[in-house]
Design a protein around this motif. Sequence first.
Motif, PDB file in Angstrom:
ATOM      1  N   GLY A   1       0.778  -1.229  -0.192  1.00  0.00           N
ATOM      2  CA  GLY A   1      -0.137  -0.036  -0.233  1.00  0.00           C
ATOM      3  C   GLY A   1       1.458   1.465   0.517  1.00  0.00           C
ATOM      4  O   GLY A   1       0.085   1.889  -0.993  1.00  0.00           O
ATOM      5  N   TYR A   2       1.920   0.789   0.811  1.00  0.00           N
ATOM      6  CA  TYR A   2       2.468   2.805   0.810  1.00  0.00           C
ATOM      7  C   TYR A   2       3.057   2.383  -0.730  1.00  0.00           C
ATOM      8  O   TYR A   2       3.465   3.844  -1.171  1.00  0.00           O
ATOM      9  CB  TYR A   2       4.015   2.082   1.569  1.00  0.00           C
ATOM     10  N   ASN A   3       3.597   1.422  -1.532  1.00  0.00           N
ATOM     11  CA  ASN A   3       4.979   1.624  -2.282  1.00  0.00           C
ATOM     12  C   ASN A   3       3.532   1.995  -3.755  1.00  0.00           C
ATOM     13  O   ASN A   3       4.365   2.812  -4.052  1.00  0.00           O
ATOM     14  CB  ASN A   3       5.075   0.396  -2.722  1.00  0.00           C
ATOM     15  N   MET A   4       2.668   1.688  -3.714  1.00  0.00           N
ATOM     16  CA  MET A   4       1.696   2.333  -4.066  1.00  0.00           C
ATOM     17  C   MET A   4       1.119   3.387  -4.156  1.00  0.00           C
ATOM     18  O   MET A   4       0.859   4.596  -5.400  1.00  0.00           O
ATOM     19  CB  MET A   4       0.550   1.352  -4.661  1.00  0.00           C
ATOM     20  N   ALA A   5       1.778   4.196  -2.718  1.00  0.00           N
ATOM     21  CA  ALA A   5       0.482   5.586  -2.898  1.00  0.00           C
ATOM     22  C   ALA A   5       2.402   6.746  -3.256  1.00  0.00           C
ATOM     23  O   ALA A   5       1.495   7.273  -3.462  1.00  0.00           O
ATOM     24  CB  ALA A   5      -0.123   5.811  -0.991  1.00  0.00           C
ATOM     25  N   MET A   6       2.805   5.421  -3.068  1.00  0.00           N
ATOM     26  CA  MET A   6       4.365   6.471  -3.736  1.00  0.00           C
ATOM     27  C   MET A   6       4.113   7.103  -4.946  1.00  0.00           C
ATOM     28  O   MET A   6       4.222   7.949  -5.229  1.00  0.00           O
ATOM     29  CB  MET A   6       5.605   5.708  -3.023  1.00  0.00           C
ATOM     30  N   ARG A   7       3.755   5.495  -6.067  1.00  0.00           N
ATOM     31  CA  ARG A   7       4.192   5.263  -7.570  1.00  0.00           C
ATOM     32  C   ARG A   7       2.798   6.325  -7.934  1.00  0.00           C
ATOM     33  O   ARG A   7       2.624   7.003  -8.586  1.00  0.00           O
ATOM     34  CB  ARG A   7       3.717   4.663  -7.921  1.00  0.00           C
ATOM     35  N   LEU A   8       2.116   6.659  -6.959  1.00  0.00           N
ATOM     36  CA  LEU A   8       0.645   7.104  -7.518  1.00  0.00           C
ATOM     37  C   LEU A   8       0.391   8.679  -7.377  1.00  0.00           C
ATOM     38  O   LEU A   8       0.072   9.935  -8.136  1.00  0.00           O
ATOM     39  CB  LEU A   8      -0.858   6.574  -6.801  1.00  0.00           C
ATOM     40  N   LEU A   9       0.823   9.286  -6.362  1.00  0.00           N
ATOM     41  CA  LEU A   9       1.252  10.704  -5.330  1.00  0.00           C
ATOM     42  C   LEU A   9       1.837  11.222  -6.939  1.00  0.00           C
ATOM     43  O   LEU A   9       1.817  12.137  -7.109  1.00  0.00           O
ATOM     44  CB  LEU A   9       2.347  10.565  -3.963  1.00  0.00           C
ATOM     45  N   VAL A  10       3.322  10.334  -7.078  1.00  0.00           N
ATOM     46  CA  VAL A  10       4.110  11.179  -8.646  1.00  0.00           C
ATOM     47  C   VAL A  10       2.874  10.944  -9.660  1.00  0.00           C
ATOM     48  O   VAL A  10       3.547  12.339 -10.451  1.00  0.00           O
ATOM     49  CB  VAL A  10       5.189   9.849  -8.637  1.00  0.00           C
ATOM     50  N   ALA A  11       1.950  10.000 -10.137  1.00  0.00           N
ATOM     51  CA  ALA A  11       1.396   9.726 -11.294  1.00  0.00           C
ATOM     52  C   ALA A  11       0.709  10.823 -11.285  1.00  0.00           C
ATOM     53  O   ALA A  11      -0.172  11.708 -12.082  1.00  0.00           O
ATOM     54  CB  ALA A  11       0.959   8.814 -11.291  1.00  0.00           C
ATOM     55  N   ALA A  12      -0.240  11.320  -9.870  1.00  0.00           N
ATOM     56  CA  ALA A  12      -1.401  12.485  -9.732  1.00  0.00           C
ATOM     57  C   ALA A  12      -1.033  14.064 -10.203  1.00  0.00           C
ATOM     58  O   ALA A  12      -0.903  14.965 -10.765  1.00  0.00           O
ATOM     59  CB  ALA A  12      -2.079  11.965  -8.064  1.00  0.00           C
ATOM     60  N   ASN A  13       0.398  14.571  -9.769  1.00  0.00           N
ATOM     61  CA  ASN A  13       1.065  15.004  -9.248  1.00  0.00           C
ATOM     62  C   ASN A  13       1.764  15.506 -11.052  1.00  0.00           C
ATOM     63  O   ASN A  13       1.307  16.455 -11.334  1.00  0.00           O
ATOM     64  CB  ASN A  13       2.863  15.344  -9.141  1.00  0.00           C
ATOM     65  N   LYS A  14       2.052  14.390 -11.885  1.00  0.00           N
ATOM     66  CA  LYS A  14       2.326  14.983 -13.459  1.00  0.00           C
ATOM     67  C   LYS A  14       0.831  15.353 -14.452  1.00  0.00           C
ATOM     68  O   LYS A  14       1.069  15.982 -15.045  1.00  0.00           O
ATOM     69  CB  LYS A  14       2.669  13.250 -14.048  1.00  0.00           C
ATOM     70  N   TYR A  15      -0.342  14.383 -13.932  1.00  0.00           N
ATOM     71  CA  TYR A  15      -1.300  14.885 -14.283  1.00  0.00           C
ATOM     72  C   TYR A  15      -1.987  15.872 -13.530  1.00  0.00           C
ATOM     73  O   TYR A  15      -2.867  16.253 -14.069  1.00  0.00           O
ATOM     74  CB  TYR A  15      -2.081  13.290 -14.755  1.00  0.00           C
ATOM     75  N   ALA A  16      -1.692  16.365 -12.599  1.00  0.00           N
ATOM     76  CA  ALA A  16      -1.977  17.554 -11.844  1.00  0.00           C
ATOM     77  C   ALA A  16      -3.788  17.110 -11.990  1.00  0.00           C
ATOM     78  O   ALA A  16      -4.592  17.890 -11.693  1.00  0.00           O
ATOM     79  CB  ALA A  16      -2.283  18.776 -12.933  1.00  0.00           C
ATOM     80  N   MET A  17      -3.947  16.178 -10.777  1.00  0.00           N
ATOM     81  CA  MET A  17      -4.947  15.786 -10.535  1.00  0.00           C
ATOM     82  C   MET A  17      -5.090  16.363  -8.799  1.00  0.00           C
ATOM     83  O   MET A  17      -4.499  15.131  -7.734  1.00  0.00           O
ATOM     84  CB  MET A  17      -5.663  14.554 -10.492  1.00  0.00           C
TER      85      MET A  17
END
Length: 354
Positions: free
Chosen positions: A256-272
């Motif tokens: 869960g920690y690892n996925m949240a870290m990766r999705l944080l980067v994705a959310a920042n990339k796509y401005a969500m």
Amino acid sequence: MPVITKTSSTSILEKGTHTFKISGYSSKHRGLGINKYIRSAAFAVGGYEWCIRCYLDGISTHNDHVSVYLHLLTMGAAEVRAVYTTRLVVPSTADVLTLHSTAAPVVFAGEKLVWGSPNWKKRSELESSPFLRGDCLVIECDVTVLREPRLEEVAAGLGFDLPPSNLSDNLRRLLETGEDLADVTFDVKGEIFRAHKIVLAMRSPVFKAELYGTIGDNGQDSIIVNDMEPADFKEMLHYIYSDSLPSIDDLNEVEGYNMAMRLLVAANKYAMERMKLMCESILCKRIDAKRVLFILTSAYRCRCGKLKDSCFEFINSLDRLDELLASQQYQILQRAHPAFIVDIWEKVAMSRKK
């Protein structure tokens, strides 16, 4: 001649109280600096997240007062009308001193997400008052959010039972079964995902630019994604169509920690921004001595203020900073990002200044 009819409306009041306890007023926080604040944990009232900002050294060189503000944290919210009161409290005696109260509702919207009082309490008076006991300051804040009643509430008052909204279910089914209507494909490290341009564009300004031609000449119908794992891209699409991240709750602590870290980067990339805040909230609960520097690095790179504050609070709570300094992770960061490391310890030193 205009026809004049009698009308009425009802506002729904949603109330909450938050207590912000500042321990170590003089030993840890006094002298933090002008226009620098400490903030409370986030709290929810009326379906929105809030926090209290406290500027112990004021907000300007000519201000000898402690300044206190209420900050709406929820990003992308429409106009939020609220009234609030802030006061000092002595828990042991129940003494209360109200210092700021709005006479009328104020609107939190756009660039104006923070309201408060720059002259909340004169510092010299505060420090000689019974409200500073044991080097501890307690601030209470009442927040009342005013909103129009939802259609379901209006219908219930008229004796109707409306079925629950199924919009998110319909969108999720569109993602799962609507391949014949899909008009864009993503190749994520060899795995193909089909989606709908209009949905992606509504949810992300970056997707809108990429799919409708602001970045490209005529927009794109097929996109290769090399910087995400297929499982993470699938989870991001699920969020876009359903506004939720349920898979993280089903994973164990590490996954869960690892996925949240990766999705944080994705959310920042796509401005969500909402997705980014959801990931921040998950990561704030997973901060520990082994992870704090990794999380803080991501918070800096993705401009996550709440997550940075939580990391600093954790670092300040450590009894033995030497163990953190001796860690391999710290040594790697020090070599790769020396300016970043200096910024970290300047903030830590300021918060611990006596």
